[in-house]
Design an enzyme around this catalytic site. Structure first.
Site, PDB file in Angstrom:
ATOM      1  N   ARG A 111       0.727  -1.325  -0.020  1.00 29.73           N
ATOM      2  CA  ARG A 111      -0.079   0.005  -0.143  1.00 29.73           C
ATOM      3  C   ARG A 111       1.024   1.306   0.121  1.00 29.73           C
ATOM      4  NH1 ARG A 111      -3.761   2.578   4.283  1.00 29.73           N
ATOM      5  NH2 ARG A 111      -5.486   3.312   3.284  1.00 29.73           N
ATOM      6  N   ARG A 128       0.293   4.145  -2.575  1.00 27.82           N
ATOM      7  CA  ARG A 128      -0.794   5.306  -2.555  1.00 27.82           C
ATOM      8  C   ARG A 128      -0.446   6.473  -2.595  1.00 27.82           C
ATOM      9  NH1 ARG A 128      -4.406   6.437   2.414  1.00 27.82           N
ATOM     10  NH2 ARG A 128      -2.057   6.328   3.597  1.00 27.82           N
ATOM     11  N   CYS A 161      10.777  31.901  26.437  1.00 30.93           N
ATOM     12  CA  CYS A 161      10.743  30.486  26.469  1.00 30.93           C
ATOM     13  C   CYS A 161      10.338  30.354  28.205  1.00 30.93           C
ATOM     14  CB  CYS A 161      11.651  29.537  25.946  1.00 30.93           C
ATOM     15  SG  CYS A 161      11.691  27.900  26.779  1.00 30.93           S
ATOM     16  N   CYS A 167      13.635  28.061  29.700  1.00 28.27           N
ATOM     17  CA  CYS A 167      14.992  28.534  29.619  1.00 28.27           C
ATOM     18  C   CYS A 167      15.473  28.803  30.851  1.00 28.27           C
ATOM     19  CB  CYS A 167      15.026  29.934  28.702  1.00 28.27           C
ATOM     20  SG  CYS A 167      15.342  29.335  26.785  1.00 28.27           S
ATOM     21  N   ASN A 212       5.288  19.480  37.432  1.00 29.67           N
ATOM     22  CA  ASN A 212       4.368  20.419  36.068  1.00 29.67           C
ATOM     23  C   ASN A 212       3.345  21.333  36.752  1.00 29.67           C
ATOM     24  OD1 ASN A 212       2.414  20.653  33.878  1.00 29.67           O
ATOM     25  ND2 ASN A 212       3.253  18.593  33.157  1.00 29.67           N
ATOM     26  N   ASP A 213       3.364  22.653  36.327  1.00 28.78           N
ATOM     27  CA  ASP A 213       2.352  23.448  36.534  1.00 28.78           C
ATOM     28  C   ASP A 213       0.823  23.228  36.292  1.00 28.78           C
ATOM     29  OD1 ASP A 213       4.557  25.121  37.637  1.00 28.78           O
ATOM     30  OD2 ASP A 213       4.921  25.868  35.523  1.00 28.78           O
ATOM     31  N   HIS A 241      18.599  26.144  24.603  1.00 32.64           N
ATOM     32  CA  HIS A 241      17.089  26.271  23.781  1.00 32.64           C
ATOM     33  C   HIS A 241      17.326  25.662  22.142  1.00 32.64           C
ATOM     34  CE1 HIS A 241      12.885  27.733  23.452  1.00 32.64           C
ATOM     35  NE2 HIS A 241      13.218  28.065  22.225  1.00 32.64           N
ATOM     36  N   ASN A 286       7.449  14.204  24.558  1.00 30.40           N
ATOM     37  CA  ASN A 286       6.766  14.461  23.185  1.00 30.40           C
ATOM     38  C   ASN A 286       7.437  15.381  22.468  1.00 30.40           C
ATOM     39  OD1 ASN A 286       4.302  13.071  23.910  1.00 30.40           O
ATOM     40  ND2 ASN A 286       3.535  14.620  24.979  1.00 30.40           N
ATOM     41  N   GLY A 305       2.095  17.271  19.690  1.00 31.70           N
ATOM     42  CA  GLY A 305       1.410  17.951  20.948  1.00 31.70           C
ATOM     43  C   GLY A 305       2.525  18.647  21.770  1.00 31.70           C
ATOM     44  N   SER A 338       4.264  21.704  22.989  1.00 30.91           N
ATOM     45  CA  SER A 338       4.010  23.019  22.968  1.00 30.91           C
ATOM     46  C   SER A 338       5.083  23.937  23.233  1.00 30.91           C
ATOM     47  CB  SER A 338       2.923  23.522  24.070  1.00 30.91           C
ATOM     48  OG  SER A 338       3.190  22.885  25.433  1.00 30.91           O
ATOM     49  N   HIS A 345      11.738  23.688  23.714  1.00 34.21           N
ATOM     50  CA  HIS A 345      12.787  23.581  24.452  1.00 34.21           C
ATOM     51  C   HIS A 345      13.095  22.129  24.763  1.00 34.21           C
ATOM     52  CE1 HIS A 345      15.658  25.679  27.374  1.00 34.21           C
ATOM     53  NE2 HIS A 345      15.676  24.221  27.755  1.00 34.21           N
ATOM     54  N   HIS A 381      12.976  19.082  26.239  1.00 27.89           N
ATOM     55  CA  HIS A 381      12.459  18.399  27.574  1.00 27.89           C
ATOM     56  C   HIS A 381      11.412  17.192  27.462  1.00 27.89           C
ATOM     57  CE1 HIS A 381       8.739  20.536  26.077  1.00 27.89           C
ATOM     58  NE2 HIS A 381       7.985  19.989  27.172  1.00 27.89           N
ATOM     59  N   GLN A 427       9.051  14.666  30.163  1.00 31.01           N
ATOM     60  CA  GLN A 427       8.055  14.574  31.338  1.00 31.01           C
ATOM     61  C   GLN A 427       8.080  13.277  32.048  1.00 31.01           C
ATOM     62  OE1 GLN A 427       3.757  16.450  30.988  1.00 31.01           O
ATOM     63  NE2 GLN A 427       4.409  16.788  28.671  1.00 31.01           N
ATOM     64  N   HIS A 450       9.340   1.732  29.133  1.00 33.09           N
ATOM     65  CA  HIS A 450       8.573   0.946  30.157  1.00 33.09           C
ATOM     66  C   HIS A 450       9.294  -0.105  30.859  1.00 33.09           C
ATOM     67  CE1 HIS A 450       4.709   1.113  27.379  1.00 33.09           C
ATOM     68  NE2 HIS A 450       4.636   1.814  28.760  1.00 33.09           N
ATOM     69  N   PHE A 473      -1.606   8.507   9.667  1.00 37.02           N
ATOM     70  CA  PHE A 473      -2.712   8.820  10.459  1.00 37.02           C
ATOM     71  C   PHE A 473      -3.367   7.584  10.883  1.00 37.02           C
ATOM     72  CE2 PHE A 473      -2.587  12.737   7.805  1.00 37.02           C
ATOM     73  CZ  PHE A 473      -2.997  13.701   8.637  1.00 37.02           C
TER      74      PHE A 473
HETATM   75  O1  LIG Z   1       1.831  18.228  28.996  1.00 39.69           O
HETATM   76  P1  LIG Z   1       1.781  18.770  27.645  1.00 39.69           P
HETATM   77  O2  LIG Z   1       3.249  18.819  27.025  1.00 39.69           O
HETATM   78  O3  LIG Z   1       1.103  20.336  27.806  1.00 39.69           O
HETATM   79  O4  LIG Z   1       0.659  18.245  26.794  1.00 39.69           O
HETATM   80  C1  LIG Z   1       0.944  17.140  25.908  1.00 39.69           C
HETATM   81  O5  LIG Z   1       1.405  15.797  26.443  1.00 39.69           O
HETATM   82  C2  LIG Z   1       0.355  15.335  27.314  1.00 39.69           C
HETATM   83  C3  LIG Z   1       0.904  13.970  27.742  1.00 39.69           C
HETATM   84  O6  LIG Z   1       1.041  13.103  26.628  1.00 39.69           O
HETATM   85  C4  LIG Z   1      -0.888  15.173  26.604  1.00 39.69           C
HETATM   86  O7  LIG Z   1      -1.766  14.791  27.516  1.00 39.69           O
HETATM   87  C5  LIG Z   1      -1.334  16.459  25.980  1.00 39.69           C
HETATM   88  O8  LIG Z   1      -2.503  16.232  25.027  1.00 39.69           O
HETATM   89  C6  LIG Z   1      -0.201  16.954  25.011  1.00 39.69           C
HETATM   90  O9  LIG Z   1      -0.453  18.292  24.216  1.00 39.69           O
HETATM   91  O1  LIG Z   2      -8.046   5.315   3.103  1.00 39.26           O
HETATM   92  P1  LIG Z   2      -7.593   6.832   3.332  1.00 39.26           P
HETATM   93  O2  LIG Z   2      -8.871   7.728   3.641  1.00 39.26           O
HETATM   94  O3  LIG Z   2      -6.778   7.183   1.952  1.00 39.26           O
HETATM   95  O4  LIG Z   2      -6.650   6.882   4.423  1.00 39.26           O
HETATM   96  C1  LIG Z   2      -6.905   7.280   5.805  1.00 39.26           C
HETATM   97  O5  LIG Z   2      -7.535   6.145   6.542  1.00 39.26           O
HETATM   98  C2  LIG Z   2      -6.977   5.083   6.606  1.00 39.26           C
HETATM   99  C3  LIG Z   2      -7.960   4.094   7.590  1.00 39.26           C
HETATM  100  O6  LIG Z   2      -8.096   4.522   8.668  1.00 39.26           O
HETATM  101  C4  LIG Z   2      -5.759   5.190   7.237  1.00 39.26           C
HETATM  102  O7  LIG Z   2      -5.161   3.952   7.266  1.00 39.26           O
HETATM  103  C5  LIG Z   2      -5.023   6.265   6.596  1.00 39.26           C
HETATM  104  O8  LIG Z   2      -3.574   6.392   7.608  1.00 39.26           O
HETATM  105  C6  LIG Z   2      -5.708   7.697   6.629  1.00 39.26           C
HETATM  106  O9  LIG Z   2      -5.013   8.648   5.791  1.00 39.26           O
END
Ligand SMILES: O=P(O)(O)O[C@H]1O[C@H](CO)[C@@H](O)[C@H](O)[C@H]1O
Ligand SMILES: O=P(O)(O)O[C@H]1O[C@H](CO)[C@@H](O)[C@H](O)[C@H]1O
Lengths: 340, 340
Positions: free
Chosen positions: B27, B30, B51, B54, B76-77, B113, B153, B159, B161, B164, B166, B168, B282, B313
């Site tokens: 696939r 595609r 930041c 920093c 964490n705040d 940073h 992350n 996600g 934000s 810098h 870091h 968690q 883990h 996705f």
């Molecule tokens: O804690 P942060 O960096 O503000 O937030 C990020 O990480 C978290 C933990 O994976 C998630 O719950 C948040 O959705 C994501 O935006």
């Molecule tokens: O089949 P599509 O719309 O091209 O693709 C979308 O849906 C699929 C099924 O959830 C996913 O595997 C793909 O990552 C997403 O981009």
């Protein structure tokens, strides 16, 4: 409801998957300095000559779409599951794999490029429901197909690559992970209580203080399940147990379409945007087994959290630990109810 | 390797979670017409006065960061888990919930940073590893903390934000979902075979045709697990069983930092961008139980599929069915190996 659930971090149990969700009600005050999603709410034309799903147009495969007027179904040009591949098994120490065959289809909901389910009328959505029924029945009747997964990805943020209203079906030779979990929990409960797990849950919700219920009609309830993961996750389910969407009467198919219509419209109102989501129907496998324990339902997993551009990221902690949410199911239901 | 795995749709079994992944090798051809991610690969300054991570700057809470020079850890705040909330249980028919308490911390990897782990040198990363050890030990020694989840992350698309460098820590009073699954599979195997599940798997990989191995040093292996979900998902694990990161010698901590350095650098090369991912460790729960079956490991879940702007996705089918991938683990490992 126990007032603790409004103020303190806690976990809630998903009776259908047997898994937990972490709820942090106090955390919704967190300021957002992260990524904003692009929104494209421009009005689309009813027909777009560059759209490969519009009636009469050519697809990437070279195939021509007919001049369809209702729904239109075709086999996915880039199917993730193949129907003609050989059957094989790898059982090499700790490496285990198995062939998985299946059929993938695309369902155009309407020839009108400008519409989503939220903009379609109830008779139009009823046509979509009937198409799902027809496909579930036809694909599911094939010997090699044990499960038929009907779903929709709506919006670019949900990986949808074409705004033309459409959904998909991926069907396959074994039960997907999520379906397996729900199969086990429902089977165990049904064997024990001789009644439907989800049905009993819905009764409890309908006869309780109704704080998670968004809408109901004669046959269906629309609610935010107690264990919802996504900020505005919702479920549509028949009040009385039905194993699959084939168990609906004509009238019930219309009432189901009505429920979809109400929910998708209220979603669009929430952040004044065409609300993105992935939705899917979980129902009885087509494996020829006794699936009397199944109670079908449709779930909506929408990513938006605070506005049309700020979504909830299911990342680090959620991927390695447990899904986490910042607003309660009750708060989310209240907000949607207020927009009805 | 069985050649079928290169050509046909199949599912692979994750021995650690007990779940499947759907692989569709055919696939990857595609075409992609969907959403493109925004990339910001602008060189950042070493210090950014706006930041909140920093050194010397003020955070949203009003607290002032010290003029730190190595790593810096603070609570964490906007912690998702509170440590001071009451203990409660909801057991109301099919509604089940429990209080969950915990401690959430932020770890700045460096005062610089402009850097990510990929840009830091091995001694700098070794400092981060030692900070993780210190925190795991200190937080894990608290009676009420049963699990300490260390994660990062990286990148706006994950996600994050603040660019810098870091990570968690979210620690809590019960085992998260994913950890529970791995606890069960490892415990069962260990009871049966008196050896480590992951250790035996690593031996098989190291002694086989090595097609999923990216890199190894004296103590660690970096590989794409047979059952990887994300396109370029990878795992770093000690070759010999260790229950937690506290089992490393000084020398091994450096070798672990070396493995992190090699992997993150190769990631950045792949699409010539600061490669986004969520990573997490883990390891043995801190519940005071016998965790002799645990073999700690660090996993990287990067979303990019084809380029710096096109991600995979995990939506409709993946959410309702089973995670799905388009390129094989072997193909992904080959591509990363070629960039070493
Ligand atoms: O804690 P942060 O960096 O503000 O937030 C990020 O990480 C978290 C933990 O994976 C998630 O719950 C948040 O959705 C994501 O935006
Ligand atoms: O089949 P599509 O719309 O091209 O693709 C979308 O849906 C699929 C099924 O959830 C996913 O595997 C793909 O990552 C997403 O981009």
């Amino acid at each position: 409801m126990d007032k603790h659930l409004e103020d303190y971090s806690h976990k809630r149990f998903n009776i259908l998957t047997g898994e937990w969700v972490l709820v942090s009600p106090h955390r919704s005050k967190r300021p957002w300095q992260g990524q904003n999603e692009a929104v494209n709410d421009e009005k689309r034309p009813e027909y777009d000559e560059s759209c490969y799903l519009c009636a009469g147009n050519k697809r990437i495969s070279g195939d021509l779409n007919p001049k369809y007027t209702g729904t239109y179904v075709f086999t996915n040009d880039f199917a993730a599951l193949q129907s003609d591949s050989p059957s094989f098994k790898v059982n090499d120490g700790l490496l285990q794999a198995e062939s998985e065959t299946g059929i993938c289809k695309v369902i155009c909901f309407s020839p009108d490029h400008s519409k989503s389910l939220a903009d379609m009328d109830v008779p139009g959505i009823t046509e979509v429901v009937k198409t799902w029924q027809r496909e579930y029945k036809e694909i599911g009747s094939k010997d090699e197909i044990k499960y038929v997964q009907i779903f929709e990805n709506k919006g670019a943020v949900m990986g949808c690559s074409n705004p033309h209203p459409h959904g998909q079906i991926w069907s396959q030779s074994s039960l997907p992970n999520e379906v397996s979990k729900k199969d086990t929990t429902q089977k165990t409960y049904f064997a024990d209580k001789k009644s439907s797990l989800l049905g009993d849950y819905l009764k409890q919700e309908l006869n309780g203080d109704r704080e998670r219920i968004i809408y109901e009609n004669d046959a269906f309830v629309v609610l935010i399940p107690f264990w919802a993961v996504w900020p505005f996750e919702a479920m549509i389910a028949p009040k009385n147990q039905q194993n699959s969407i084939l168990d609906m009467t004509e009238k019930e198919a219309e009432l189901y379409a009505d429920a979809i219509s109400v929910l998708t419209k209220v979603y669009d109102k929430l952040f004044n945007t065409s609300f993105p989501y992935s939705s899917g129907i979980h129902q009885a496998p087509t494996d020829g087994g006794d699936n009397g324990h199944w109670h079908w339902h449709m779930s909506f997993y929408p990513p938006l959290l605070r506005s049309a551009t700020v979504k909830k990221f299911m990342v680090g902690y959620e991927m390695f630990g447990t899904p986490q949410r910042d607003i309660t199911a009750e708060g989310a239901a209240q907000r949607l109810r207020d927009l009805l």
